[in-house]
Design a protein around this motif. Structure first.
Motif, PDB file in Angstrom:
ATOM      1  N   THR A 137       0.795  -1.203  -0.011  1.00  0.00           N
ATOM      2  CA  THR A 137      -0.033   0.017  -0.050  1.00  0.00           C
ATOM      3  C   THR A 137       0.838   1.239  -0.043  1.00  0.00           C
ATOM      4  N   TYR A 193     -10.530   3.047   1.999  1.00  0.00           N
ATOM      5  CA  TYR A 193     -10.203   2.723   2.966  1.00  0.00           C
ATOM      6  C   TYR A 193     -10.181   1.035   2.836  1.00  0.00           C
ATOM      7  N   ILE A 219      -5.906   2.136  -6.030  1.00  0.00           N
ATOM      8  CA  ILE A 219      -5.881   3.577  -5.650  1.00  0.00           C
ATOM      9  C   ILE A 219      -6.854   4.409  -6.050  1.00  0.00           C
ATOM     10  N   LYS A 224      -7.224   0.502  -0.330  1.00  0.00           N
ATOM     11  CA  LYS A 224      -6.006   0.698   0.389  1.00  0.00           C
ATOM     12  C   LYS A 224      -5.164  -0.346  -0.147  1.00  0.00           C
TER      13      LYS A 224
END
Lengths: 419, 162
Positions: A137, A193, A219, A224
């Protein structure tokens, strides 16, 4: 209650038997990544530590890729700062001009990421390595600084969206079309998220390059991470590129997903995202007449060998339209050399395209293809935000390499079957 | 801690490319970055913003690139807090890590207008629009994140633990 694939990797890295969505955990890192834009800020932050000794000189990758070969004096100073840091700490995986490539194409190619790894990178497209069954990430420079020194990072355990892939892609439809289609359906904050966990029989039909492209743009839906299960193609890729040992994690059958989505790969058409958000997806049949001034084929999203092969297939024996600039950027030195050996570069140059050394350059409006006011570009990159590639009133249309190459020939946005 | 300032209001999906365009990322100096903050969506921002002013935006503020230069530019421009309906996750993390106050408060975002005077009480999470005479309660940080903010950012927090 079962865990998702992402949750299992995070639980393992945190030394916990199980984790749940929303838990705050501290995980051990297998790799910390930075580039020439984000690392200087991180290096400055590291001065605040009592000691800036690195946690493991083999587990840090520093890739000079955004503004290099240095586009101006300030960029040169940034690279110098990172170069000196790498020497001072004897960083094993420091990649400068001559060895570098666009970070997210380079790291898998160098075998630095394998299944089961936990990776943070001070670059938002670090999520690319989910294609290998790793948790990876994007973070900022301060997280990178903390990661380099402590070897750890804090995470809020994400919930997940399960994306069930069925069917098989048709000719001239690729991973790029899959991810643009998905972002078009769920929006640029549709996975905010959350993990995007890809599954289903359709996964086996996707090449590793397609999977890298899809995970890369997680993204762009706010995700995430994006992650694929490990199969024969993944293990074959890791055997070819890496000497690291990997661990295969699988989602539990009773894992909980906040949302489920099914994508029939057979039904997908070449897809284009209109300005100024990746969620503005339309199929090629809905595009209409969009004249272009520039076509860019490259980036961490679409600068891999299969991307260049498809572009060459489309450009072979054809000419780039006289009023179009076509810029092609192999993502790594290895891909560049492979394209040379396969004769792809000859095809590009004969068609009237230019071929550049690996760089992120035009994708973020750094250099090597900046747009003037009112200009339009079809691009295989990942963002079409206002001013991303140049003037505030320029426009970017995101598409696959096949569509970008065909559009370069036609002078307007089309798919290969239309030229 | 109490913050007070005049509101600059923006819509959905304010991305980090407009917060600080990549053409300025050859610098990491906060003052230089602040001089170009928001210029691609609001040419007047840098000439109008005063120390303490507040950015209020709708969904997914700070989406896109992971550049920490974005919250750094906003903080160095003098902005005391960003209030949004939601934040993109990397921007959220970066703001906490560098000590830029942020708050999710969807109800306040709906009503607060550009140019309003707004007060924020960080301890209670209360947002008050002085111009409108209305108050709302924002989302509080989990204690772990509050500890990072209190320590003055991630690295001072790590130092304080060791």
């Amino acid at each position: 209650m079962g865990m998702t694939m992402t949750q299992k990797i995070l639980a393992h890295a945190a030394g916990l038997k199980e984790v749940h969505a929303g838990d705050l955990i501290e995980a051990n890192l297998d790799l910390v990544l930075g580039n020439d834009i984000t690392s200087p800020v991180a290096i400055k932050e590291m001065d605040k530590f009592q000691s800036d000794e690195v946690f493991d000189k083999d587990k840090i990758a520093l890739v000079m890729d955004h503004f290099i070969p240095n586009k101006d004096i300030k960029s040169a100073e940034h690279c110098k700062c990172v170069r000196e840091y790498a020497r001072r700490h004897d960083i094993t995986n420091y990649f400068d001009v001559g060895q570098m490539g666009i970070e997210h194409a380079l790291l898998p190619e160098k075998g630095l990421v394998v299944a089961g790894d936990v990776v943070i990178g001070a670059d938002s497209h670090t999520c690319t390595y989910g294609a290998l069954g790793a948790f990876s990430t994007g973070v900022g420079s301060t997280d990178m600084a903390a990661g380099c020194v402590t070897g750890k990072a804090w995470f809020k355990v994400p919930s997940a969206i399960r994306i069930n892939l069925t069917g098989k892609l048709q000719e001239y439809v690729s991973g790029k079309d899959v991810i643009l289609h998905i972002i078009g359906r769920i929006g640029v904050d549709g996975a905010l998220y959350k993990s995007m966990e890809f599954t289903g029989e359709g996964v086996a039909e996707l090449s590793m390059d397609d999977r890298f492209t899809i995970a890369n743009m997680a993204i762009e839906a706010g995700g995430k991470n994006g992650i694929f299960p490990v199969d024969e193609k993944t293990t074959a890729y890791m055997k070819e590129h890496s000497t690291k040992t990997w661990t295969v994690f699988e989602a539990d059958p009773d894992a909980e997903y906040e949302e489920e989505l099914t994508v029939d790969l057979s039904a997908l058409r070449p897809t284009v995202a209109f300005p100024h958000l990746p969620e503005n997806a339309r199929t090629i049949d809905e595009v209409g007449e969009i004249r272009i001034d520039q076509a860019v084929i490259g980036s961490c999203t679409n600068g891999r060998i299969s991307d260049l092969r498809i572009a060459a297939k489309v450009l072979e024996g054809r000419k780039v339209a006289p009023d179009v600039r076509c810029i092609i950027i192999p993502a790594t030195q290895k891909i560049y050399l492979q394209a040379l050996e396969e004769g792809l570069l000859k095809t590009f140059i004969e068609a009237g395209a230019v071929v550049s050394t690996p760089t992120c350059g035009p994708c973020l409006g750094g250099y090597m293809g900046i747009l003037a006011g009112g200009e339009r570009c079809v691009s295989t990159t990942n963002r079409n935000f206002v001013g991303r590639m140049g003037a505030v009133d320029s426009e970017i249309y995101l598409a696959s390499p096949a569509v970008a190459a065909a559009s370069a020939v036609a002078g307007k946005i089309v798919s290969p079957e239309m030229i | 801690m109490k913050l007070e300032g005049t509101v600059f209001k923006y819509g959905d999906n304010v991305d980090t490319d407009v917060i600080i365009p990549a053409r300025y990322l050859n610098s990491s100096d906060p003052r230089e970055l602040a001089a170009h903050c928001m210029e691609d969506i609001d040419k007047e921002f840098t000439s109008k913003v005063k120390c303490g002013d507040i950015i209020v935006a709708e969904k997914n503020f700070g989406c896109g690139s992971s550049r920490e230069h974005a919250p750094i530019a906003i903080k160095a421009a003098g902005v005391s807090i960003v209030i949004a309906e939601t934040f993109a996750r990397i921007f959220y993390r970066n703001s906490i890590n560098i000590g830029l106050p942020i708050m999710e408060c969807p109800d306040a975002v709906k009503e607060i207008r550009a140019g309003d005077r707004v007060e924020v009480d960080l301890d209670s999470g209360t947002v008050t629009d002085v111009t409108l005479g209305k108050s709302w309660k924002g989302q509080a940080f989990p204690p772990f994140m509050q500890n990072i903010i209190t320590a003055g950012g991630l690295i001072p927090y790590i130092n304080s633990k060791s």
